[in-house]
Design a protein around this motif. Structure first.
Motif, short mmCIF file in Angstrom:
data_model
loop_
_atom_site.label_atom_id
_atom_site.label_comp_id
_atom_site.label_asym_id
_atom_site.label_seq_id
_atom_site.Cartn_x
_atom_site.Cartn_y
_atom_site.Cartn_z
N GLU A 160 -6.84 -4.90 -19.72
CA GLU A 160 -7.85 -3.84 -19.72
C GLU A 160 -7.28 -2.52 -20.22
O GLU A 160 -7.97 -1.78 -20.95
N THR A 161 -6.03 -2.20 -19.86
CA THR A 161 -5.45 -0.89 -20.18
C THR A 161 -4.41 -0.93 -21.30
O THR A 161 -4.12 0.09 -21.91
N GLY A 162 -3.82 -2.11 -21.55
CA GLY A 162 -2.76 -2.21 -22.54
C GLY A 162 -1.43 -1.69 -22.03
O GLY A 162 -0.47 -1.57 -22.78
N GLN A 163 -1.34 -1.36 -20.73
CA GLN A 163 -0.12 -0.85 -20.13
C GLN A 163 0.29 -1.73 -18.96
O GLN A 163 -0.55 -2.36 -18.31
N GLU A 164 1.60 -1.75 -18.69
CA GLU A 164 2.07 -2.56 -17.57
C GLU A 164 1.50 -2.05 -16.26
O GLU A 164 1.36 -0.84 -16.05
N ALA A 165 1.14 -2.98 -15.39
CA ALA A 165 0.49 -2.62 -14.13
C ALA A 165 1.53 -2.37 -13.05
O ALA A 165 2.49 -3.12 -12.91
N HIS A 166 1.35 -1.30 -12.30
CA HIS A 166 2.22 -0.99 -11.17
C HIS A 166 1.42 -0.95 -9.87
O HIS A 166 1.83 -0.33 -8.90
N TYR A 167 0.27 -1.58 -9.87
CA TYR A 167 -0.58 -1.60 -8.68
C TYR A 167 -1.37 -2.90 -8.67
O TYR A 167 -1.49 -3.59 -9.69
N ILE A 168 -1.88 -3.25 -7.50
CA ILE A 168 -2.73 -4.42 -7.34
C ILE A 168 -4.06 -3.96 -6.78
O ILE A 168 -4.12 -3.28 -5.76
N SER A 169 -5.15 -4.31 -7.47
CA SER A 169 -6.48 -3.95 -6.98
C SER A 169 -6.87 -4.92 -5.87
O SER A 169 -6.82 -6.14 -6.04
N ARG A 170 -7.25 -4.36 -4.73
CA ARG A 170 -7.63 -5.18 -3.59
C ARG A 170 -8.97 -4.72 -3.04
O ARG A 170 -9.27 -3.53 -3.05
N ALA A 171 -9.74 -5.67 -2.56
CA ALA A 171 -11.01 -5.33 -1.91
C ALA A 171 -10.73 -4.91 -0.47
O ALA A 171 -9.92 -5.53 0.22
N VAL A 172 -11.36 -3.84 -0.02
CA VAL A 172 -11.19 -3.34 1.34
C VAL A 172 -12.54 -3.42 2.05
O VAL A 172 -13.53 -2.84 1.59
N LEU A 173 -12.58 -4.16 3.16
CA LEU A 173 -13.84 -4.33 3.88
C LEU A 173 -14.22 -3.08 4.65
O LEU A 173 -15.40 -2.76 4.79
N GLY A 174 -13.22 -2.35 5.16
CA GLY A 174 -13.51 -1.09 5.84
C GLY A 174 -13.97 -1.26 7.27
O GLY A 174 -14.86 -0.53 7.74
N ILE A 175 -13.37 -2.21 7.99
CA ILE A 175 -13.68 -2.37 9.41
C ILE A 175 -12.37 -2.51 10.20
O ILE A 175 -11.34 -2.84 9.63
N THR A 176 -12.42 -2.21 11.48
CA THR A 176 -11.29 -2.49 12.36
C THR A 176 -11.72 -3.56 13.35
O THR A 176 -12.89 -3.59 13.78
N VAL A 177 -10.79 -4.46 13.68
CA VAL A 177 -11.14 -5.59 14.53
C VAL A 177 -10.10 -5.78 15.63
O VAL A 177 -8.99 -5.22 15.55
N GLN A 178 -10.43 -6.56 16.61
CA GLN A 178 -9.52 -6.89 17.70
C GLN A 178 -9.68 -8.36 18.05
O GLN A 178 -10.80 -8.87 18.16
N ALA A 179 -8.53 -9.07 18.18
CA ALA A 179 -8.57 -10.48 18.52
C ALA A 179 -9.12 -10.66 19.93
O ALA A 179 -8.71 -9.97 20.87
N SER A 180 -10.07 -11.59 20.08
CA SER A 180 -10.68 -11.83 21.38
C SER A 180 -10.23 -13.15 21.99
O SER A 180 -10.10 -13.28 23.20
N ASP A 181 -9.99 -14.16 21.14
CA ASP A 181 -9.62 -15.48 21.64
C ASP A 181 -8.91 -16.23 20.53
O ASP A 181 -9.11 -15.96 19.35
N SER A 182 -8.06 -17.19 20.90
CA SER A 182 -7.32 -17.99 19.93
C SER A 182 -7.28 -19.43 20.43
O SER A 182 -6.96 -19.68 21.60
N THR A 183 -7.61 -20.39 19.52
CA THR A 183 -7.69 -21.79 19.91
C THR A 183 -7.06 -22.67 18.83
O THR A 183 -7.30 -22.46 17.64
N ALA A 184 -6.26 -23.64 19.25
CA ALA A 184 -5.71 -24.64 18.32
C ALA A 184 -6.73 -25.75 18.15
O ALA A 184 -7.28 -26.26 19.13
N VAL A 185 -7.01 -26.12 16.89
CA VAL A 185 -8.03 -27.13 16.60
C VAL A 185 -7.40 -28.26 15.79
O VAL A 185 -6.71 -28.01 14.80
N VAL A 186 -7.64 -29.50 16.20
CA VAL A 186 -7.12 -30.68 15.50
C VAL A 186 -8.23 -31.29 14.65
O VAL A 186 -9.32 -31.55 15.15
#
Length: 234
Positions: A160-186
């Motif tokens: 797109e720019t013709g120049q070497e990239a020094h960054y990675i474009s990432r999508a940001v959802l813009g929310i904060t979360v907290q783990a409530s529960d964790s379960t192992a599933v087979v």
């Protein structure tokens, strides 16, 4: 490998992901070789115990291969990118990466080389090993799923720019979360074990793309692998 630097172009570099993309054109060395393009594994999921092969220029002595298994599918590992004059870790130059752990022998010169599965597909890019005197056979590789997407991001930015990239474009959802529960599933069909976490949305940023869709108190189910932390040297 006999390729002059004048034939190598830097497409992009990322310290955050410990990856770079180089472009080589008009290389007589490559034309005369039997080299073929490596293929990323189509199945991005690897399991502990899976056989892998590390390919690289170990100790600068030429192309070599070591064999091992995946010791851990996913974990966060702190990698020291440089040392102090006395050989101690430079704490100001430590980066955290999501990696796979392998017991395949990893030595200086393996970094940047591929970690392949038994079908010859790339499942990771070797980037570090644990060098502690009390540690044996703990090498690390950036998952192919991460490496492929970072490389594609760099190539797209370069085109797109013709120049070497020094960054990675990432999508940001813009929310904060907290783990409530964790379960192992087979999975009875594959006999594989995964970890499912239930997380609660704590807040939604005013400029979040999720505003109007997610609200504080919403519950989300996330499938993944529990991660630990180690500190190693590159």
């Amino acid at each position: 490998n006999g390729i002059p630097s004048s034939q190598v172009e830097i497409i992009g570099v990322s310290r955050q992901y410990d990856l770079a993309v180089l472009k080589v054109e008009d290389s007589e060395v490559i034309r005369r070789s039997n080299a073929v393009a490596a293929q990323f594994a189509q199945d991005e999921y690897v399991v502990a115990g899976e056989s892998v092969y590390a390919v690289g220029n170990a100790d600068g002595l030429g192309l070599s291969i070591t064999r091992g298994i995946i010791s851990r599918e996913s974990e966060w590992t702190n990698v020291a990118l440089s040392e102090n004059a006395d050989g101690s870790v430079n704490l100001d130059d430590v980066m955290s990466y999501r990696v796979m752990r392998t017991d395949a022998a990893i030595n200086g010169g393996n970094s940047g080389g591929g970690l392949f599965n038994s079908s010859g597909e790339v499942v990771g890019i070797v980037n570090a090993k644990s060098s502690g005197s009390a540690v044996d056979n703990m090498g690390y590789a950036i998952p192919a799923a991460v490496a492929r997407r970072v490389a594609q991001n760099m190539i797209a930015a370069y085109e797109e720019t013709g120049q070497e990239a020094h960054y990675i474009s990432r999508a940001v959802l813009g929310i904060t979360v907290q783990a409530s529960d964790s379960t192992a599933v087979v999975d009875n069909d594959t006999n594989l074990v995964s970890v499912e976490e239930l997380i609660t949305v704590r807040s939604v940023n005013s400029d979040s793309v999720a505003r109007g869709t997610l609200e504080e108190g919403d519950m989300l189910a996330i499938a993944g692998v529990a991660a630990g932390h180690n500190t190693v040297e590159q």
